[in-house]
Design a protein around this motif. Structure first.
Motif, PDB file in Angstrom:
ATOM      1  N   TYR A  25      -0.760  -4.285 -21.575  1.00 22.00           N
ATOM      2  CA  TYR A  25      -0.557  -2.831 -21.644  1.00 22.00           C
ATOM      3  C   TYR A  25       0.927  -2.507 -21.685  1.00 22.00           C
ATOM      4  CZ  TYR A  25      -0.405   1.998 -19.888  1.00 22.00           C
ATOM      5  OH  TYR A  25      -0.142   3.328 -19.710  1.00 22.00           O
ATOM      6  N   GLY A  50      -1.856   3.015 -26.548  1.00 19.28           N
ATOM      7  CA  GLY A  50      -2.314   2.703 -25.203  1.00 19.28           C
ATOM      8  C   GLY A  50      -1.905   3.706 -24.153  1.00 19.28           C
ATOM      9  N   ALA A  52      -1.696   7.206 -22.314  1.00 20.00           N
ATOM     10  CA  ALA A  52      -2.481   8.440 -22.223  1.00 20.00           C
ATOM     11  C   ALA A  52      -1.539   9.641 -22.248  1.00 20.00           C
ATOM     12  CB  ALA A  52      -3.308   8.438 -20.941  1.00 20.00           C
ATOM     13  N   TYR A 150     -11.699   0.131 -22.259  1.00 23.17           N
ATOM     14  CA  TYR A 150     -11.291   1.159 -21.311  1.00 23.17           C
ATOM     15  C   TYR A 150      -9.769   1.274 -21.253  1.00 23.17           C
ATOM     16  CZ  TYR A 150     -10.708  -2.852 -18.072  1.00 23.17           C
ATOM     17  OH  TYR A 150     -10.345  -4.039 -17.486  1.00 23.17           O
ATOM     18  N   TYR A 151      -9.330   2.354 -20.672  1.00 19.95           N
ATOM     19  CA  TYR A 151      -7.900   2.605 -20.496  1.00 19.95           C
ATOM     20  C   TYR A 151      -7.272   1.426 -19.758  1.00 19.95           C
ATOM     21  CZ  TYR A 151      -3.694   5.069 -18.789  1.00 19.95           C
ATOM     22  OH  TYR A 151      -2.412   5.444 -18.489  1.00 19.95           O
ATOM     23  N   SER A 202     -12.605   7.335 -19.047  1.00 21.47           N
ATOM     24  CA  SER A 202     -11.716   8.434 -19.417  1.00 21.47           C
ATOM     25  C   SER A 202     -12.117   8.934 -20.791  1.00 21.47           C
ATOM     26  CB  SER A 202     -10.250   7.975 -19.436  1.00 21.47           C
ATOM     27  OG  SER A 202     -10.070   6.910 -20.351  1.00 21.47           O
ATOM     28  N   THR A 205     -10.545   7.876 -24.640  1.00 18.21           N
ATOM     29  CA  THR A 205     -10.196   6.596 -24.041  1.00 18.21           C
ATOM     30  C   THR A 205      -9.162   5.860 -24.881  1.00 18.21           C
ATOM     31  OG1 THR A 205     -12.399   6.369 -23.068  1.00 18.21           O
ATOM     32  CG2 THR A 205     -11.109   4.370 -23.294  1.00 18.21           C
ATOM     33  N   PRO A 206      -7.927   5.669 -24.370  1.00 15.95           N
ATOM     34  CA  PRO A 206      -7.002   4.793 -25.069  1.00 15.95           C
ATOM     35  C   PRO A 206      -7.532   3.365 -24.963  1.00 15.95           C
ATOM     36  CG  PRO A 206      -5.859   6.196 -23.455  1.00 15.95           C
ATOM     37  CD  PRO A 206      -7.330   6.294 -23.171  1.00 15.95           C
ATOM     38  N   ARG A 209      -9.078   6.146 -28.512  1.00 12.73           N
ATOM     39  CA  ARG A 209      -9.060   7.613 -28.557  1.00 12.73           C
ATOM     40  C   ARG A 209     -10.469   8.184 -28.713  1.00 12.73           C
ATOM     41  NH1 ARG A 209      -4.476   8.329 -26.045  1.00 12.73           N
ATOM     42  NH2 ARG A 209      -2.719   7.388 -27.114  1.00 12.73           N
TER      43      ARG A 209
END
Length: 212
Positions: A25, A50, A52, A150-151, A202, A205-206, A209
């Motif tokens: 990340y 990546g 948010a 997921y993020y 989320s 979601t990054p 998206r």
């Protein structure tokens, strides 16, 4: 200054790798900072997918701010609110802000859902509240069920200090990353004895998206 933790200055949590700085990340984030994509001047650059961060409405916010100088405590029109804003406030967030957010979320949901502003807590970013929720919802060793992809910062935000684990629910692009009952059951049954305290996701979601 020294501690009793084997002579280390920092705790195991602070000196461990849970902060995520060594993760892919942050590798992607650093690559973007060094070589950002630009449609006109750098088409070979890195596209940040990546983080948010919503940059699509900044021009609208700038335009609105110029038309409403009274909304800022940094302008003569809004300076009268400086003392109120600068000091400690309701820890849940300014009541006017929570009221506006409740109405906005109601519109986003097409008026089908009503949101109670007294049950809304405002925060600066997602890291702090995700960390707090992990302590409130789970004990060390418990788990969150998390639809994939997921993020990527969930690994740090939810797990670093709380000691919980993430259990991926495998979702695929072939069906639009839909969360299916079969995938949920598979993740639950493969939890390895960990208690699933919650399901986290989320939207969008990054890095996809995708809006769930």
């Amino acid at each position: 200054m020294a501690s009793g933790n084997n002579g280390l200055l920092l705790s195991r949590v602070a000196s461990g790798d849970g902060h995520g700085e060594n993760s892919s990340y942050f590798d992607g984030w650093k690559a973007y900072d060094m070589n950002p994509f630009d449609l006109h001047s750098n088409r070979d650059g890195v596209i940040q997918m990546g983080l948010a961060e919503n940059q699509l409405s900044l021009d609208l916010i700038e335009e609105w701010s110029l038309s409403h100088p009274e909304a800022s405590i940094c302008t003569p029109q809004g300076a009268s609110q400086f003392r109120r804003i600068a000091n400690f406030q309701d820890y849940h967030g300014l009541p006017e802000f929570r009221e506006a957010m409740a109405k906005f979320m109601g519109r986003v949901r097409g008026g089908k859902v009503a949101f109670d502003p007294d049950r809304i807590v405002m925060s600066g970013g997602a890291t702090g509240p995700q960390d707090t929720l992990a302590f409130c919802l789970a004990d060390p060793g418990d788990a969150y069920l998390v639809p994939t992809p997921y993020y990527p910062a969930f690994d740090r935000d939810c797990c670093w200090r709380s000691g919980i684990k993430l259990l991926p629910i495998e979702c695929h692009s072939s069906n639009g990353f839909t969360l299916t009952r079969e995938a949920l059951v598979s993740a639950y049954e493969g939890r390895g004895g960990r208690a699933p305290a919650s399901r986290a996701s989320s939207s969008p979601t990054p890095p996809t998206r995708w809006a769930r």
